[in-house]
Every structure is written in C-alpha cells, then in structure tokens.
Scaffold this active site. Structure first.
Site, mmCIF file in Angstrom:
data_model
loop_
_atom_site.group_PDB
_atom_site.id
_atom_site.type_symbol
_atom_site.label_atom_id
_atom_site.label_comp_id
_atom_site.label_asym_id
_atom_site.label_seq_id
_atom_site.Cartn_x
_atom_site.Cartn_y
_atom_site.Cartn_z
ATOM 1 C CD GLU A 183 35.793 10.536 -9.092
ATOM 2 O OE1 GLU A 183 36.606 11.135 -8.360
ATOM 3 O OE2 GLU A 183 35.567 9.309 -8.985
ATOM 4 C CG HIS A 230 41.641 12.066 -8.855
ATOM 5 N ND1 HIS A 230 42.947 11.688 -8.884
ATOM 6 C CD2 HIS A 230 40.914 10.915 -8.762
ATOM 7 C CE1 HIS A 230 43.007 10.364 -8.818
ATOM 8 N NE2 HIS A 230 41.801 9.866 -8.744
ATOM 9 C CG ASP A 260 40.007 3.060 -6.353
ATOM 10 O OD1 ASP A 260 41.070 3.116 -5.705
ATOM 11 O OD2 ASP A 260 39.420 4.065 -6.798
ATOM 12 C CG HIS A 263 42.860 7.155 -12.707
ATOM 13 N ND1 HIS A 263 41.984 8.196 -12.952
ATOM 14 C CD2 HIS A 263 42.737 6.880 -11.381
ATOM 15 C CE1 HIS A 263 41.368 8.536 -11.832
ATOM 16 N NE2 HIS A 263 41.798 7.738 -10.865
ATOM 17 C CG HIS A 285 43.631 5.487 -6.603
ATOM 18 N ND1 HIS A 285 44.057 6.709 -6.148
ATOM 19 C CD2 HIS A 285 42.743 5.740 -7.603
ATOM 20 C CE1 HIS A 285 43.441 7.666 -6.837
ATOM 21 N NE2 HIS A 285 42.650 7.109 -7.728
HETATM 22 N N1 HPA Z 1 38.557 9.825 -6.739
HETATM 23 C C1 HPA Z 1 39.118 10.446 -5.705
HETATM 24 N N2 HPA Z 1 39.907 9.829 -4.840
HETATM 25 C C2 HPA Z 1 40.152 8.523 -5.015
HETATM 26 C C3 HPA Z 1 39.602 7.831 -6.073
HETATM 27 C C4 HPA Z 1 38.767 8.518 -6.987
HETATM 28 O O1 HPA Z 1 38.227 7.984 -7.970
HETATM 29 N N3 HPA Z 1 40.032 6.548 -5.940
HETATM 30 C C5 HPA Z 1 40.838 6.496 -4.865
HETATM 31 N N4 HPA Z 1 40.909 7.694 -4.292
HETATM 32 ZN ZN ZN Z 2 41.157 7.840 -8.949
#
Ligand code: HPA
Ligand code: ZN
Length: 322
Positions: free
Chosen positions: A195, A192, A274, A16, A18
């Site tokens: 979260e 995703h 990220d 995971h 990006h």
């Molecule tokens: N969540 C949703 N979108 C995203 C994330 C995340 O943690 N990181 C980069 N785009």
């Molecule tokens: Zn993410």
C-alpha cells in the site's frame, strides 16, 4: 448512467473492510455519550472535518481515536450491525470483516466482548459474513502471540488472520513465527502489503507468511517479476480505490493503476477499507472507479466476480452466489 445502475445492482463480495473503519461520526458521538468517553471534538462536524489525511499514519491516528468509544459488547454489536445494513443496501452478499482486537484489549476491553459483539451481529444479519483477526504490525510479534492466545477460546468465530496498521518499517517477516502458528491452526492468512510499503513486502508476505491474498498490493507494478508471479498464481489483491486516493497513494482516482492491474491479468477485487473515513461503501467505490477510469461492463462483471472467486468460501457456496 445505465452502467452505473448495473454496477450498483450487481451481487458483490467485500474482502477488505476494517469494522472499526465503519464507525460513522454520528455513532462515535452516540457511543461516546453512552459510555461517558471524552472526545477531543465538540461536534460531529468538527470530527468529520478532521478527516483530511496526508498518508496512512495521519489516518491511523484518527481511526484509533474514534475506536476509543468502543467499550461494551453491545458497542461492537451496534457498529457491526450498522455496517452490515450498509453492505446489504449495496448488494454485498458476502463479506469478510477485519477487526483489530489489540486496539481494544490495550484499553482494558475483554477479548470476549470484542469478538462476541461483532460475531453476534454477523449471525443476526442476512448477509453472509466471516471474521478475520488482524495483528497490529506496529506492535511486537510477542504481543501478536499473546493476542492469538487470548483469542483461541473463540477459534470457531473467526476464519483467518490479517496484518494491518503502519506498514513502512514493519515488514511482514516481523511476524513469520506467529503466522506459521496460525497456519498450523488452520486459519486463512492475509496481510496488508504494497500500500505504502515497497513490492519487497508483497514478496515476503507471500514467501515468509504464506498469505493467500494481498490486501492493497497496488505497488506490485513496480516489480515486473512479482507482477507476473501474482498473475500466474492468481493471488487476489483486495484493492480499495477511495482509500488509496484519500491516503494519497494516488493523487486522484484518474491516476489509480486499477486498469493496469487488470491488464496485467491480476485477480483484482474492489473494497471499501474504512468506509466511514474514506467517503463511501462498496457502491461508492465502484462509482468512483467507473467515473474516473476507462472501464466498461465486462470489467464490472469481472471485478464483481473476482470478489467471490477470492473469497474464503467453499466452491459450492461461491457457485451459489455467482
Ligand atoms: N492500511 C493499514 N492499516 C489499516 C488500514 C489500511 O488501509 N485501514 C485500517 N487499518
Ligand atoms: Zn485495510
């Protein structure tokens, strides 16, 4: 201290990340200058000081602004090469990298330049790397279909499809048809969910999208039946500890539910999400959880091993890594 050294040295898989979230402020400034793109920040320090997030959306606004410096195939190459060098330094042997083509094609960048730049850097790296194309869930399903069409000439360069961006109000089922098409194409599927969004989004990601892994998923514990199912089916959760505290999913690392997730029998993996925005790469994430939570050597081995178990790799390749 000894445990920390062992954890840092363990072979790891990252599932995971990006790639646009690996753009360090210094590279954002260098690419802005190279491409003549105006940035709303006068220095690297000013930009970095804007990295104070209150929730997912406050992060996404800055993340998309940072990505605006990416214009040429070489920019995507340079960004990806920098990430892969950091991954290698953290003993990441295999990585499955998300990219957000719509963030770039919306600015007039060609899909070919996005995919070829990222893919070429993966091929030039000693780290095993595969790509997962993400649809932005704040956009429409029709736009996701257009993006898929645009990417299909490059079908051999990515292994899967993901779903990211603003979660609440954009449930997985908004993308049922396009994910069904991606499944027909033999692509791996992830999304995703859970979260910031409710456990119901984890359920519809599994039932409507038929994803193989859940990205984040930490809110599953609010639903005992769902938690039991995730454990029974050994659906991997790609948990991102530093991301969760920076985006205030948990106030402090001490409050993170990672130990409860493990105790529930879930296939938990640790990832950076990220890293340029959230304060660190893979080993920083492992350091942060081992500093704050009651975790020992057996947890370390289990977490690192889970990354390979949950990877989209043939079993023989997993065995070679494990
Ligand atoms: N969540 C949703 N979108 C995203 C994330 C995340 O943690 N990181 C980069 N785009
Ligand atoms: Zn993410």
């Amino acid at each position: 201290p000894q445990l920390r050294a062992i954890v840092r040295g363990m072979p790891k898989a990252e599932l995971h990340i990006h790639i646009e979230g690996s753009l360090e402020p210094e590279l954002i400034f260098a690419l802005a200058a190279r491409n003549g793109v105006p940035l709303g920040y006068e220095s690297v320090e000013h930009l970095r000081s804007a990295y104070a997030f209150t929730d997912l959306q406050s992060f996404l606004d800055i993340y998309y602004a940072g990505a605006s410096v990416l214009l040429k195939e070489q920019d995507f190459y340079d960004m990806t090469q920098a990430y892969l060098q950091r991954a290698e330094a953290d003993n990441v042997l295999h990585t499955e990298i998300f990219f957000d083509p719509q963030t770039h094609t919306a600015r007039g960048v060609a899909m070919a330049d996005v995919i070829n730049g990222i893919h070429r850097a993966c091929q030039d790296s000693p780290v095993s790397a595969a790509l997962i194309l993400c649809f932005l869930r704040h956009l429409s399903e029709e736009e996701a279909f257009e993006t898929l069409e645009d990417a299909l000439p490059h079908r051999d360069k990515f292994i899967g499809i993901g779903l990211d961006s603003s979660e609440v109000g954009n449930p997985p089922e908004k993308f049922s048809r396009v994910f069904a098409r991606c499944r027909e194409l033999g692509l791996h599927l992830v999304a995703h969910a859970g979260e910031e969004g409710p456990p119901a989004y984890i359920r519809t990601a599994l039932d409507d999208l038929q994803v193989e892994r859940i990205d984040h998923g930490v809110r599953c514990l609010e639903d005992a039946e769902l938690t039991a199912r995730l454990a029974r089916e050994q659906i991997a959760l790609t948990v991102c500890p530093l991301s969760n505290t920076k985006l205030r999913v948990f106030d402090q690392m001490h409050d993170h539910n990672l130990v409860q997730l493990l105790d529930a029998g879930l296939l938990v993996t640790v990832n950076s999400d990220d890293p340029a925005y959230f304060g660190g790469y893979m080993n920083d994430n492992f350091d942060a959880i081992f500093d704050a939570l009651p975790l020992g050597l057996s947890h370390a081995h289990r977490l690192a091993r889970n990354g390979f178990i949950a990877a989209f790799l043939p079993q023989a390749q997993k065995d070679a890594f494990l």
